[in-house]
Design a protein around this motif. Sequence first.
Motif, short mmCIF file in Angstrom:
data_model
loop_
_atom_site.label_atom_id
_atom_site.label_comp_id
_atom_site.label_asym_id
_atom_site.label_seq_id
_atom_site.Cartn_x
_atom_site.Cartn_y
_atom_site.Cartn_z
N GLN A 110 0.81 -1.21 0.00
CA GLN A 110 0.00 0.00 0.00
C GLN A 110 0.85 1.27 0.00
N PHE A 111 1.98 1.23 0.73
CA PHE A 111 2.82 2.41 0.85
C PHE A 111 3.38 2.83 -0.49
N GLU A 112 3.33 4.12 -0.78
CA GLU A 112 3.86 4.67 -2.01
C GLU A 112 5.01 5.62 -1.69
N HIS A 113 6.24 5.19 -2.00
CA HIS A 113 7.39 6.05 -1.77
C HIS A 113 7.46 7.13 -2.84
N ARG A 114 7.73 8.35 -2.39
CA ARG A 114 7.91 9.47 -3.33
C ARG A 114 9.32 10.00 -3.16
N ASP A 115 10.05 10.03 -4.24
CA ASP A 115 11.43 10.49 -4.18
C ASP A 115 11.52 11.88 -3.58
N GLY A 116 12.43 12.04 -2.64
CA GLY A 116 12.66 13.35 -2.04
C GLY A 116 11.73 13.71 -0.90
N ILE A 117 10.77 12.82 -0.57
CA ILE A 117 9.79 13.10 0.50
C ILE A 117 10.04 12.17 1.68
N LEU A 118 10.31 12.72 2.85
CA LEU A 118 10.31 11.96 4.10
C LEU A 118 8.91 12.11 4.68
N ASP A 119 8.11 11.08 4.50
CA ASP A 119 6.67 11.17 4.72
C ASP A 119 6.31 10.78 6.15
N LEU A 120 5.74 11.73 6.89
CA LEU A 120 5.26 11.50 8.25
C LEU A 120 3.77 11.17 8.29
N GLY A 121 3.19 10.91 7.14
CA GLY A 121 1.76 10.67 7.07
C GLY A 121 1.35 9.22 7.24
N TRP A 122 2.26 8.29 6.97
CA TRP A 122 1.88 6.88 6.94
C TRP A 122 1.94 6.25 8.33
N GLY A 123 0.84 5.73 8.80
CA GLY A 123 0.82 4.98 10.05
C GLY A 123 1.12 3.52 9.78
N HIS A 124 2.35 3.27 9.33
CA HIS A 124 2.80 1.93 9.00
C HIS A 124 3.99 1.56 9.88
N PRO A 125 4.26 0.27 10.05
CA PRO A 125 5.42 -0.13 10.85
C PRO A 125 6.73 0.13 10.10
N LEU A 126 7.81 0.27 10.85
CA LEU A 126 9.14 0.31 10.26
C LEU A 126 9.39 -1.06 9.63
N PRO A 127 9.68 -1.12 8.32
CA PRO A 127 9.80 -2.42 7.65
C PRO A 127 10.77 -3.38 8.32
N SER A 128 11.89 -2.88 8.84
CA SER A 128 12.88 -3.76 9.44
C SER A 128 12.40 -4.39 10.75
N LEU A 129 11.29 -3.89 11.31
CA LEU A 129 10.76 -4.46 12.55
C LEU A 129 9.70 -5.53 12.31
N HIS A 173 9.06 21.27 0.56
CA HIS A 173 10.26 21.23 1.38
C HIS A 173 10.72 19.79 1.69
N GLY A 174 10.00 18.80 1.15
CA GLY A 174 10.47 17.43 1.26
C GLY A 174 9.92 16.61 2.41
N THR A 175 8.75 16.98 2.91
CA THR A 175 8.11 16.15 3.94
C THR A 175 6.60 16.22 3.77
N SER A 176 5.88 15.37 4.51
CA SER A 176 4.43 15.34 4.39
C SER A 176 3.82 14.87 5.70
N PHE A 177 2.48 14.96 5.80
CA PHE A 177 1.75 14.61 7.01
C PHE A 177 0.28 14.48 6.65
N VAL A 178 -0.56 14.19 7.64
CA VAL A 178 -2.01 14.16 7.42
C VAL A 178 -2.62 15.38 8.12
N PRO A 179 -3.31 16.25 7.37
CA PRO A 179 -3.92 17.44 7.98
C PRO A 179 -5.04 17.08 8.97
#
Length: 354
Positions: free
Chosen positions: A5-24, A304-310
Motif C-alpha cells: 500500500q505504501f507509495e514512496h515518493r522520491d525526495g519526501i520523508l513522509d510523516l503521514g503513513w501509520g505503517h510499521p518500520l519495515p525492518s521491525l 520542502h520534502g516532507t508530508s503529514f495528514v492534515p
Amino acid sequence: MTIVQFEHRDGILDLGWGHPLPSLLPTGAWAAAAASALQTYGWKALTYGHEPGPAPLREWIASRTNVQSAECTFVTAGASHGLSLVAQVLAEPGNTVLVDSPTYHYAFKILTDRGLELIPVRAEDADEVGRLARQHRAAFLYVVPTFGNPTGRSLSLEQRHALAAQGLPIVEDDPYRELYYESAPLPFTAGNVISLGSFAKTVAPGLRLGWISATPELVGRLTRIGSVHSGGGVNHTTALTMAEFAGSGAYGKHVALLRERYRTHRDALSDAMNADRPDGGWFLWLRLPDGVDAESLLTVAERHGTSFVPGPRFHVDRRGGSDRVRLSFSHLPPAELTEAARRLTVAIRSVLGQ
C-alpha cells in the motif's frame, strides 16, 4: 508491479503513513511459527475453521486481554473488518452512530458504507455523549480509547466508567494498547463495551488478523453472519499461526522490542518538533502556530520534502482540526524523523514569513 500500500515518493520523508518500520516486521519468527502450525495441526490448519476462530488463539487472546473466557472472543480479519461486522449486527442503515472527534479517519467510510449517519462528539464528555445518544437514538459510540489515532491521548478509567454508565453500546477500537512507552494502561471491561483488537501494530498489518471481545451473545450473532456461516472461521490458517507465534513466547519478545524501538522514534520526533511525548501509540498530534492552516501547509511542506495528514481529515465532514497535523513516528528511523521535522519546521516558518 505493485505489491504494498505504501507509495514512496522520491525526495519526501513522509510523516503521514501509520505503517510499521519495515525492518521491525518479524519475517523469520513468523516463518518459524507457520512451519510449527503446520506441523502441530496438519491438515486442520488448512481447512475451513471454527466460525468464531480456532480455540488456541481465542484462549490466548482471552487470557491476554483479561476477558471472561474464550467464548467472549471472535477472530476477525483485522480491526477494520471487526468494525464492519459490529456495525452490521448493532445497527441498521439509516441509524445514527456517535463518533469521537477527532478520531481514526478511515473508520468514517467503514461506517457510512453501512448506511449509517455519523454525529461527532467528544468522548471525554460523558454527559454530552448521553444527551446526543438519546436525542439521535444512537446505535453505538465509536472511540479509539488508548493512545488514540490521531491524538495519542487515552481515556482515563473514570472517563470510561462515566461513558459506560450512559448505557449506550461502546465500540472501542484498541489496536495500540500494547504499544506503551511508560506504564501499561489499565484494563477496562463493561457489559456494554465491545473491544476491537488487532495484530496489525504489534506483529504485522499484512496478516489481516484481529479480534472482537464482546458478550457470548454478540459473539454468537457474529458467527451467524452469512459470510462466516458459509466460509467458516475468518483467516483460519493465519489465526493458527498466530497461536503458535504467541504460545512460543515470540509475541512477547517481539512486542517488548517494539516498545523499546518505537520509544526512540517517539523521542526523536517529539524532541525535534518540541512537542509533548505521547505515552504510547504511533502519532504526534501537533498544534500549529496561529495563522497556519493545516491543509494549506501540506503543499508547502511537500515542496520542502516532507508530508503529514492534515487535522481536518480526522473530523466528520472535516469540520475542525485546521490548526492540527498528525505526524507518524512509526515508519521512518530516528535520523530520518529528525530530518523530516527540520523540513517541516522550515515549511512552517516560511508560511509565517520567517
